[in-house]
Design an enzyme around this catalytic site. Structure first.
Site, PDB file in Angstrom:
ATOM      1  CE  LYS A   1     -57.764  60.419   4.601  1.00 48.77           C
ATOM      2  NZ  LYS A   1     -58.777  60.136   5.620  1.00 48.77           N
TER       3      LYS A   1
ATOM      4  CB  THR B   1     -62.427  70.094   7.369  1.00 46.35           C
ATOM      5  OG1 THR B   1     -61.625  70.503   8.489  1.00 46.35           O
ATOM      6  CG2 THR B   1     -62.306  71.107   6.251  1.00 46.35           C
TER       7      THR B   1
ATOM      8  N   GLY C   1     -64.932  65.402  10.084  1.00 46.94           N
ATOM      9  CA  GLY C   1     -65.452  64.161   9.490  1.00 46.94           C
ATOM     10  C   GLY C   1     -65.220  64.009   7.995  1.00 46.94           C
ATOM     11  CB  THR C   2     -63.054  65.721   5.489  1.00 47.29           C
ATOM     12  OG1 THR C   2     -61.922  65.688   6.354  1.00 47.29           O
ATOM     13  CG2 THR C   2     -63.647  67.109   5.454  1.00 47.29           C
ATOM     14  N   GLY C   3     -62.649  62.763   6.461  1.00 45.01           N
ATOM     15  CA  GLY C   3     -62.045  61.450   6.182  1.00 45.01           C
ATOM     16  C   GLY C   3     -63.082  60.335   6.265  1.00 45.01           C
ATOM     17  CB  CYS C   4     -65.890  59.683   8.641  1.00 47.48           C
ATOM     18  SG  CYS C   4     -64.980  59.889  10.166  1.00 47.48           S
TER      19      CYS C   4
END
Ligand SMILES: Nc1ncnc2c1ncn2[C@@H]1O[C@H](COP(=O)(O)OP(=O)(O)OP(=O)(O)O)[C@@H](O)[C@H]1O
Ligand SMILES: Cc1ncc(CO)c(N)n1
Length: 277
Positions: free
Chosen positions: A176, A207, A209-212
Protein backbone atom coordinates in the site's frame (compact mmCIF):
# COMPACT_ATOMS: atom_id res chain seq x y z
CA UNK A 1 -22.58 -23.21 -1.22
CA UNK A 2 -24.68 -20.89 0.93
CA UNK A 3 -26.44 -18.14 -1.11
CA UNK A 4 -25.27 -15.61 1.46
CA UNK A 5 -21.55 -14.79 1.40
CA UNK A 6 -20.03 -14.58 4.85
CA UNK A 7 -16.60 -13.51 6.02
CA UNK A 8 -14.63 -13.85 9.23
CA UNK A 9 -12.14 -11.43 10.76
CA UNK A 10 -9.58 -12.60 13.33
CA UNK A 11 -8.16 -9.43 14.86
CA UNK A 12 -7.84 -7.01 17.77
CA UNK A 13 -10.47 -4.51 18.85
CA UNK A 14 -10.92 -0.74 18.73
CA UNK A 15 -13.67 0.47 21.10
CA UNK A 16 -13.91 3.73 19.13
CA UNK A 17 -14.86 1.71 16.07
CA UNK A 18 -12.42 3.01 13.46
CA UNK A 19 -9.95 0.13 13.25
CA UNK A 20 -9.65 -3.57 14.10
CA UNK A 21 -12.64 -5.89 14.31
CA UNK A 22 -15.14 -3.05 14.50
CA UNK A 23 -13.93 -1.52 11.21
CA UNK A 24 -13.86 -4.96 9.59
CA UNK A 25 -17.48 -5.75 10.52
CA UNK A 26 -18.67 -2.34 9.27
CA UNK A 27 -16.86 -2.95 6.00
CA UNK A 28 -18.31 -6.47 5.57
CA UNK A 29 -21.79 -5.07 6.22
CA UNK A 30 -21.34 -2.28 3.67
CA UNK A 31 -20.38 -4.87 1.07
CA UNK A 32 -23.47 -6.97 1.95
CA UNK A 33 -21.45 -9.84 3.33
CA UNK A 34 -22.43 -11.47 6.62
CA UNK A 35 -19.67 -10.57 9.07
CA UNK A 36 -18.25 -12.68 11.91
CA UNK A 37 -15.35 -11.96 14.27
CA UNK A 38 -12.87 -13.67 16.57
CA UNK A 39 -11.02 -11.38 18.98
CA UNK A 40 -7.29 -11.95 19.57
CA UNK A 41 -6.54 -8.97 21.81
CA UNK A 42 -8.76 -6.38 23.47
CA UNK A 43 -7.19 -2.98 22.91
CA UNK A 44 -7.89 0.13 24.99
CA UNK A 45 -7.39 2.65 22.20
CA UNK A 46 -9.01 5.63 20.56
CA UNK A 47 -8.18 8.18 17.87
CA UNK A 48 -5.46 9.62 20.12
CA UNK A 49 -3.53 6.37 20.60
CA UNK A 50 -3.26 3.02 22.36
CA UNK A 51 -3.63 3.07 26.15
CA UNK A 52 -3.28 -0.66 26.91
CA UNK A 53 -3.58 -4.12 25.37
CA UNK A 54 -5.01 -7.31 26.87
CA UNK A 55 -4.14 -10.49 24.98
CA UNK A 56 -6.73 -13.25 25.14
CA UNK A 57 -5.38 -16.71 26.06
CA UNK A 58 -4.57 -18.82 22.98
CA UNK A 59 -6.96 -21.69 23.97
CA UNK A 60 -9.77 -19.15 24.25
CA UNK A 61 -9.07 -17.72 20.80
CA UNK A 62 -9.08 -21.32 19.55
CA UNK A 63 -12.50 -21.90 21.18
CA UNK A 64 -13.90 -18.84 19.41
CA UNK A 65 -12.57 -20.14 16.07
CA UNK A 66 -14.15 -23.54 16.67
CA UNK A 67 -17.46 -21.86 17.57
CA UNK A 68 -17.49 -20.19 14.15
CA UNK A 69 -16.16 -23.07 12.05
CA UNK A 70 -18.54 -25.61 13.62
CA UNK A 71 -21.54 -23.47 12.81
CA UNK A 72 -21.33 -20.93 9.97
CA UNK A 73 -18.65 -21.60 7.36
CA UNK A 74 -17.19 -18.32 6.07
CA UNK A 75 -16.32 -18.01 2.37
CA UNK A 76 -13.26 -15.90 3.20
CA UNK A 77 -11.20 -14.94 6.23
CA UNK A 78 -8.89 -12.08 7.15
CA UNK A 79 -6.42 -11.63 9.95
CA UNK A 80 -5.44 -8.30 11.46
CA UNK A 81 -3.68 -7.80 14.79
CA UNK A 82 -2.07 -11.05 15.95
CA UNK A 83 0.36 -10.04 18.65
CA UNK A 84 2.21 -13.22 19.61
CA UNK A 85 3.87 -16.17 17.90
CA UNK A 86 1.75 -18.61 19.92
CA UNK A 87 -1.48 -17.04 18.63
CA UNK A 88 -0.10 -17.03 15.12
CA UNK A 89 0.88 -20.70 15.12
CA UNK A 90 -2.52 -21.81 16.45
CA UNK A 91 -4.36 -19.66 13.88
CA UNK A 92 -2.17 -21.04 11.07
CA UNK A 93 -3.10 -24.59 12.16
CA UNK A 94 -6.82 -23.75 12.10
CA UNK A 95 -6.57 -22.08 8.69
CA UNK A 96 -4.80 -25.15 7.30
CA UNK A 97 -7.78 -27.26 8.43
CA UNK A 98 -10.31 -24.76 7.05
CA UNK A 99 -9.07 -23.68 3.61
CA UNK A 100 -10.71 -20.63 1.99
CA UNK A 101 -9.50 -17.34 0.48
CA UNK A 102 -7.39 -15.69 3.20
CA UNK A 103 -6.36 -12.03 3.39
CA UNK A 104 -3.50 -11.28 5.76
CA UNK A 105 -3.13 -7.68 6.94
CA UNK A 106 0.22 -7.94 8.76
CA UNK A 107 -0.63 -5.33 11.43
CA UNK A 108 2.55 -4.43 13.31
CA UNK A 109 2.33 -0.82 14.49
CA UNK A 110 -0.71 1.49 14.98
CA UNK A 111 -0.70 4.87 13.18
CA UNK A 112 -0.08 6.40 16.62
CA UNK A 113 3.25 4.48 16.76
CA UNK A 114 2.21 1.90 19.38
CA UNK A 115 3.43 -1.63 18.64
CA UNK A 116 0.60 -4.14 18.07
CA UNK A 117 2.88 -7.12 17.50
CA UNK A 118 5.74 -8.47 19.63
CA UNK A 119 9.11 -7.91 17.94
CA UNK A 120 9.91 -11.63 17.69
CA UNK A 121 6.50 -12.38 16.14
CA UNK A 122 7.43 -10.33 13.06
CA UNK A 123 9.54 -13.22 11.81
CA UNK A 124 7.05 -15.95 12.83
CA UNK A 125 4.65 -14.61 10.19
CA UNK A 126 6.91 -15.80 7.41
CA UNK A 127 6.96 -19.43 8.54
CA UNK A 128 3.29 -19.64 9.53
CA UNK A 129 0.57 -17.40 8.10
CA UNK A 130 2.19 -15.77 5.10
CA UNK A 131 2.52 -18.89 2.92
CA UNK A 132 -1.18 -19.64 3.53
CA UNK A 133 -2.39 -16.26 2.33
CA UNK A 134 -4.31 -15.48 -0.85
CA UNK A 135 -3.39 -11.80 -0.52
CA UNK A 136 -1.05 -10.01 1.92
CA UNK A 137 -1.63 -6.26 2.37
CA UNK A 138 1.41 -4.67 4.08
CA UNK A 139 1.89 -0.92 4.33
CA UNK A 140 5.39 0.34 3.52
CA UNK A 141 6.95 -0.08 7.00
CA UNK A 142 5.47 -3.60 7.30
CA UNK A 143 6.66 -4.57 3.81
CA UNK A 144 10.17 -3.32 4.71
CA UNK A 145 10.22 -5.68 7.69
CA UNK A 146 8.95 -8.62 5.61
CA UNK A 147 11.46 -8.19 2.77
CA UNK A 148 14.33 -6.65 4.73
CA UNK A 149 15.15 -3.77 2.37
CA UNK A 150 14.08 -0.10 2.40
CA UNK A 151 11.11 1.01 0.26
CA UNK A 152 11.50 4.61 -0.88
CA UNK A 153 9.46 4.70 -4.09
CA UNK A 154 7.18 2.72 -6.37
CA UNK A 155 10.03 0.69 -7.90
CA UNK A 156 10.97 -0.53 -4.41
CA UNK A 157 7.29 -1.28 -3.69
CA UNK A 158 7.13 -3.38 -6.88
CA UNK A 159 10.24 -5.32 -5.88
CA UNK A 160 8.83 -5.91 -2.39
CA UNK A 161 5.47 -7.19 -3.68
CA UNK A 162 7.29 -9.63 -5.97
CA UNK A 163 9.60 -10.89 -3.19
CA UNK A 164 6.60 -11.45 -0.88
CA UNK A 165 5.02 -13.68 -3.52
CA UNK A 166 7.99 -15.40 -5.14
CA UNK A 167 10.29 -15.81 -2.13
CA UNK A 168 7.95 -15.74 0.88
CA UNK A 169 5.12 -17.77 -0.66
CA UNK A 170 1.98 -15.58 -0.63
CA UNK A 171 -0.34 -16.05 -3.61
CA UNK A 172 -0.51 -12.26 -4.12
CA UNK A 173 0.73 -9.12 -2.37
CA UNK A 174 -0.48 -5.50 -2.31
CA UNK A 175 2.10 -3.02 -1.02
CA UNK A 176 0.00 0.00 0.00
CA UNK A 177 1.19 3.46 -0.88
CA UNK A 178 -0.33 5.38 2.03
CA UNK A 179 3.12 6.01 3.53
CA UNK A 180 4.86 7.12 0.33
CA UNK A 181 4.72 10.75 -0.91
CA UNK A 182 2.52 11.82 -3.83
CA UNK A 183 -0.57 10.04 -5.12
CA UNK A 184 -1.74 7.05 -3.07
CA UNK A 185 -0.66 4.17 -5.32
CA UNK A 186 -1.06 0.54 -4.23
CA UNK A 187 0.98 -2.09 -6.08
CA UNK A 188 -0.51 -5.57 -6.53
CA UNK A 189 1.64 -8.47 -7.73
CA UNK A 190 -0.32 -11.56 -8.74
CA UNK A 191 0.26 -14.31 -11.33
CA UNK A 192 3.57 -12.69 -12.36
CA UNK A 193 1.79 -9.43 -13.24
CA UNK A 194 1.64 -6.00 -11.65
CA UNK A 195 -1.58 -4.02 -11.21
CA UNK A 196 -1.56 -0.42 -9.96
CA UNK A 197 -4.43 1.14 -8.03
CA UNK A 198 -4.16 4.89 -7.90
CA UNK A 199 -6.07 7.67 -6.13
CA UNK A 200 -5.35 11.31 -5.35
CA UNK A 201 -3.99 11.76 -1.83
CA UNK A 202 -6.59 13.38 0.45
CA UNK A 203 -4.93 15.86 2.80
CA UNK A 204 -6.40 14.71 6.12
CA UNK A 205 -5.32 13.46 9.51
CA UNK A 206 -8.36 11.15 9.65
CA UNK A 207 -6.81 7.90 8.43
CA UNK A 208 -7.24 5.71 11.50
CA UNK A 209 -7.96 2.13 10.40
CA UNK A 210 -7.50 2.64 6.65
CA UNK A 211 -5.50 -0.59 6.35
CA UNK A 212 -8.09 -2.64 8.28
CA UNK A 213 -10.94 -1.27 6.18
CA UNK A 214 -9.13 -1.82 2.86
CA UNK A 215 -8.24 -5.45 3.65
CA UNK A 216 -11.73 -6.18 5.04
CA UNK A 217 -13.35 -5.04 1.78
CA UNK A 218 -10.94 -7.23 -0.21
CA UNK A 219 -11.96 -10.15 2.02
CA UNK A 220 -15.66 -9.45 1.51
CA UNK A 221 -15.24 -9.37 -2.26
CA UNK A 222 -13.22 -12.61 -2.31
CA UNK A 223 -16.02 -14.16 -0.24
CA UNK A 224 -18.39 -13.26 -3.10
CA UNK A 225 -16.08 -15.01 -5.57
CA UNK A 226 -14.43 -11.94 -7.13
CA UNK A 227 -10.91 -12.28 -8.55
CA UNK A 228 -7.99 -10.80 -6.61
CA UNK A 229 -7.56 -7.73 -8.90
CA UNK A 230 -11.34 -7.10 -8.85
CA UNK A 231 -11.42 -7.35 -5.06
CA UNK A 232 -8.45 -4.98 -4.65
CA UNK A 233 -10.05 -2.49 -7.05
CA UNK A 234 -13.23 -2.41 -4.96
CA UNK A 235 -11.14 -2.16 -1.76
CA UNK A 236 -9.32 0.83 -3.23
CA UNK A 237 -12.54 2.59 -4.36
CA UNK A 238 -14.08 1.93 -0.94
CA UNK A 239 -11.15 3.31 1.09
CA UNK A 240 -10.70 6.31 -1.22
CA UNK A 241 -14.33 7.32 -0.64
CA UNK A 242 -14.10 6.49 3.08
CA UNK A 243 -11.12 8.84 3.45
CA UNK A 244 -12.61 11.54 1.19
CA UNK A 245 -16.02 11.74 2.94
CA UNK A 246 -14.36 12.24 6.31
CA UNK A 247 -16.61 12.20 9.37
CA UNK A 248 -14.46 14.55 11.42
CA UNK A 249 -15.09 12.66 14.64
CA UNK A 250 -12.51 12.02 17.35
CA UNK A 251 -9.98 14.26 19.07
CA UNK A 252 -7.00 12.75 17.25
CA UNK A 253 -6.55 10.88 13.96
CA UNK A 254 -10.18 10.10 13.33
CA UNK A 255 -11.80 7.11 11.63
CA UNK A 256 -12.85 6.91 7.98
CA UNK A 257 -16.42 6.98 6.71
CA UNK A 258 -17.46 3.40 6.02
CA UNK A 259 -20.54 4.52 4.03
CA UNK A 260 -18.51 6.92 1.88
CA UNK A 261 -18.88 4.86 -1.30
CA UNK A 262 -22.67 4.97 -0.95
CA UNK A 263 -22.49 8.78 -0.99
CA UNK A 264 -21.09 8.49 -4.52
CA UNK A 265 -24.17 6.53 -5.54
CA UNK A 266 -22.20 3.33 -6.05
CA UNK A 267 -24.36 0.29 -5.28
CA UNK A 268 -22.85 -2.07 -2.73
CA UNK A 269 -22.54 -5.00 -5.05
CA UNK A 270 -20.97 -3.05 -7.93
CA UNK A 271 -18.20 -4.90 -9.69
CA UNK A 272 -14.85 -3.22 -10.18
CA UNK A 273 -13.97 -1.89 -13.61
CA UNK A 274 -10.39 -1.88 -14.79
CA UNK A 275 -8.84 1.28 -13.46
CA UNK A 276 -5.25 0.13 -13.54
CA UNK A 277 -2.46 2.58 -14.24
N1 LIG B 1 -4.24 10.35 2.56
C1 LIG B 1 -4.70 9.39 1.75
N2 LIG B 1 -5.43 9.67 0.65
C2 LIG B 1 -5.89 8.70 -0.15
N3 LIG B 1 -5.67 7.38 0.06
C3 LIG B 1 -4.93 7.02 1.13
C4 LIG B 1 -4.40 8.00 2.04
N4 LIG B 1 -3.72 7.34 3.04
C5 LIG B 1 -3.84 6.03 2.77
N5 LIG B 1 -4.54 5.82 1.62
C6 LIG B 1 -4.92 4.52 1.05
O1 LIG B 1 -5.53 3.79 2.11
C7 LIG B 1 -5.23 2.40 2.02
C8 LIG B 1 -4.53 1.95 3.30
O2 LIG B 1 -3.16 2.37 3.24
P1 LIG B 1 -2.25 2.74 4.49
O3 LIG B 1 -0.85 2.74 3.98
O4 LIG B 1 -2.78 3.99 5.14
O5 LIG B 1 -2.55 1.51 5.45
P2 LIG B 1 -2.09 1.24 6.94
O6 LIG B 1 -0.89 2.10 7.27
O7 LIG B 1 -1.94 -0.21 7.07
O8 LIG B 1 -3.35 1.75 7.77
P3 LIG B 1 -3.68 1.53 9.37
O9 LIG B 1 -2.44 1.02 10.03
O10 LIG B 1 -4.14 2.86 9.89
O11 LIG B 1 -4.83 0.57 9.43
C9 LIG B 1 -4.37 2.27 0.75
O12 LIG B 1 -5.24 1.97 -0.33
C10 LIG B 1 -3.75 3.65 0.59
O13 LIG B 1 -3.36 3.93 -0.72
C1 LIG C 1 -6.88 -3.61 16.77
C2 LIG C 1 -6.18 -2.78 15.76
N1 LIG C 1 -5.82 -3.35 14.59
C3 LIG C 1 -5.16 -2.61 13.66
C4 LIG C 1 -4.88 -1.27 13.89
C5 LIG C 1 -4.13 -0.48 12.85
O1 LIG C 1 -4.93 0.45 12.28
C6 LIG C 1 -5.31 -0.71 15.12
N2 LIG C 1 -5.08 0.59 15.42
N3 LIG C 1 -5.94 -1.49 16.02
Amino acid sequence: MSPIASALTIAGTDPTGGAGIQADLKSFQEREVYGMSVATSIVAQNTLGVEDVHHLPVPFIEKQLHAVFHDIAPQAVKTGMIATSEMMEMIAMELKKNRMPYVMDPVMVAKSGHSLMEEKTRKTIQGSLLPLSTVVTPNVPEAEILVDFPIKDQEDAKKAAKVIVEDLGAQAAVVKGGHLPGEAIDVLYEKKEYHFFKSPRTETKHTHGTGCTFSAVITAELAKGKSIPEAVKIGKDFITAAIHYTLGVGRGNGPTNHWGLRLQGVPNNATGGNDNE
